[in-house]
Design an enzyme around this catalytic site. Structure first.
Site, PDB file in Angstrom:
ATOM      1  N   LYS A   7      40.776  35.162  42.611  1.00 10.74           N
ATOM      2  CA  LYS A   7      39.398  34.988  43.104  1.00 10.74           C
ATOM      3  C   LYS A   7      38.382  35.255  41.983  1.00 10.74           C
ATOM      4  CE  LYS A   7      41.720  34.734  46.972  1.00 10.74           C
ATOM      5  NZ  LYS A   7      42.344  33.493  47.350  1.00 10.74           N
TER       6      LYS A   7
ATOM      7  N   ASP B 239      42.051  47.209  48.622  1.00 15.32           N
ATOM      8  CA  ASP B 239      41.959  45.842  48.124  1.00 15.32           C
ATOM      9  C   ASP B 239      40.505  45.615  47.724  1.00 15.32           C
ATOM     10  OD1 ASP B 239      41.729  43.057  47.845  1.00 15.32           O
ATOM     11  OD2 ASP B 239      43.361  42.689  49.257  1.00 15.32           O
TER      12      ASP B 239
HETATM   13  N1  PLP Z   1      43.511  40.054  49.236  1.00 13.12           N
HETATM   14  C1  PLP Z   1      42.425  39.374  49.631  1.00 13.12           C
HETATM   15  C2  PLP Z   1      41.205  40.115  50.082  1.00 13.12           C
HETATM   16  C3  PLP Z   1      42.446  37.972  49.635  1.00 13.12           C
HETATM   17  O1  PLP Z   1      41.346  37.305  50.039  1.00 13.12           O
HETATM   18  C4  PLP Z   1      43.630  37.303  49.237  1.00 13.12           C
HETATM   19  C5  PLP Z   1      43.686  35.824  49.259  1.00 13.12           C
HETATM   20  O2  PLP Z   1      42.834  35.161  49.780  1.00 13.12           O
HETATM   21  C6  PLP Z   1      44.735  38.056  48.848  1.00 13.12           C
HETATM   22  C7  PLP Z   1      44.642  39.437  48.843  1.00 13.12           C
HETATM   23  C8  PLP Z   1      45.998  37.381  48.417  1.00 13.12           C
HETATM   24  O3  PLP Z   1      45.842  36.868  47.118  1.00 13.12           O
HETATM   25  P1  PLP Z   1      46.644  35.623  46.528  1.00 13.12           P
HETATM   26  O4  PLP Z   1      46.244  34.411  47.283  1.00 13.12           O
HETATM   27  O5  PLP Z   1      46.244  35.622  45.077  1.00 13.12           O
HETATM   28  O6  PLP Z   1      48.111  35.908  46.710  1.00 13.12           O
END
Ligand code: PLP
Length: 374
Positions: A209, A184
């Site tokens: 983000k 990620d």
């Molecule tokens: N991965 C990380 C590191 C995140 O901070 C987030 C959400 O805060 C996600 C995945 C999930 O993303 P989304 O809110 O766009 O579904």
């Protein structure tokens, strides 16, 4: 490209390779645009059609859409692979997790994003996966847990502890053992690190983000290498997206591409602000501990006086926004343990700061007064 065996997935523009020698700052501006023929738009159109006349490169829009392709071309080039856009970061996380066979062991850390950890805990509970929980900063322990695993889940820097994993070492050890590695890359962005270049198999993003950058949409993405093995993964992820059906809206994708154009300048400014604030916070009497990995625009701090004091700080800011999420142009502050899903590895008094692009002196004055108020 990739999805020859799938219906309805359009191919990226043929001239992507022509931009290979450009720096990321130029590529993110140049890619995902219509071909330069007289009279063509400089910016890609927002495509709202659900279906297309038979015989062309695309058919039904659940499988592909030209606005998706434009965004995927730009993000894929930044990460050095082939991107797929998903309805949210969690949709991309779910698609990537689906690559591990049912019942197989997955190596992961409890300090990842709380939604990812919650998904893995659910999987553990219902028997979909055995999860081997590790400390990602302990490379030897991670490597020791890899034997017989199907997947290792990496998040670096992690949310919200900002822990950094040795991605090249773990990716190499995983590959040697036939273990799929997923990273990620939401916090670092492809301008901070390109996990595929370290040998990671699948990159996941919450496009919500930094990539889109304006706190006005929810979107996710995966990126895989443009190799034979990477293409096979891309096709499985595209298949999951096609049949899962919870797809990205063209409007969100179009906005995300517009936001992506300025990633370089936004991140440059936000990172300079974050580094300056982290340094000043180190000496602050209301701050017990500062976490800043030395790059990026996220800072976490532990407040003197416990969770109540941390909440008072978050409530006392004026310029900063007291809200969840991160990566937008506006600075945000939040006590992460206010969420029921947040793992216990996150201290109760931890405030996560997403530092934006405002004037750094204004940000400091506001944060300082809020900390003193607490
Ligand atoms: N991965 C990380 C590191 C995140 O901070 C987030 C959400 O805060 C996600 C995945 C999930 O993303 P989304 O809110 O766009 O579904």
């Amino acid at each position: 490209m990739t999805s020859h065996d799938l219906p309805d997935v359009p191919k990226p523009a043929a001239d992507v390779a022509a931009h290979d020698d450009l720096s990321p700052a130029s590529r993110v501006v140049a890619l995902g645009r219509p071909a330069r023929v007289p009279g063509a738009g400089v910016s890609p159109p927002l495509e709202l059609s659900s279906t297309y006349a038979a015989g062309g490169p695309q058919g039904y829009a659940r499988g592909g859409n030209p606005t998706w392709s434009a965004f995927e071309e730009a993000l894929g080039s930044l990460e050095g692979g082939d991107a797929l856009v998903f309805a949210s970061g969690m949709a991309a996380v779910s698609a990537a997790l689906s690559l591990a066979p049912h019942g197989s062991p997955v190596v992961a850390s409890k300090t990842a994003y709380n939604g990812t950890v919650a998904s893995l805990l659910d999987a553990e509970r219902d028997g979909s996966h055995e999860v081997r929980w590790v400390d990602l900063t302990d490379t030897a322990a991670v490597v020791a847990a890899l034997d017989g695993a199907a997947m290792v889940w990496l998040e670096s820097p992690s949310n919200p502890l900002l822990e950094v994993a040795d991605l090249p070492a773990i990716a190499a050890a995983a590959r040697e053992r036939g273990v799929l590695s997923v990273c990620d890359n939401t916090f670092a962005t492809p301008l901070g690190q390109q996990p595929l270049s370290f040998g990671v198999d699948v990159v996941v993003h919450s496009v919500t983000k930094y990539l889109s950058g304006h706190s006005d949409l929810i979107l996710g993405a995966t990126v895989t290498a443009s190799t034979e093995a990477g293409t096979a993964l891309h096709d499985r992820l595209a298949h999951h997206r096609l049949l899962g059906g919870g797809i990205a809206g063209p409007m969100e994708t179009w906005l995300a591409l517009r936001g992506l154009r300025t990633l370089h300048v936004r991140l440059e400014r936000a990172t300079a602000n974050a580094a300056a604030l982290a340094e000043r916070l180190h000496g602050h009497p209301s701050v017990e501990r500062v976490r800043y990995p030395g790059f990026g625009a996220m800072v976490s701090l532990e407040v003197v006086g416990g969770p109540e004091a941390a909440e008072r700080v978050a409530d006392a800011v004026h310029l900063w926004s007291h809200s969840t999420s991160l990566g937008g142009v506006e600075s945000q502050v939040e006590r992460r343990r206010r969420h029921v899903l947040e793992p216990e590895t996150t201290p109760e008094n931890l405030l996560r700061l997403s530092v934006g692009i405002e004037d750094v002196e204004d940000l400091w004055r506001d944060l300082d007064q809020a900390l003193r108020h607490a």
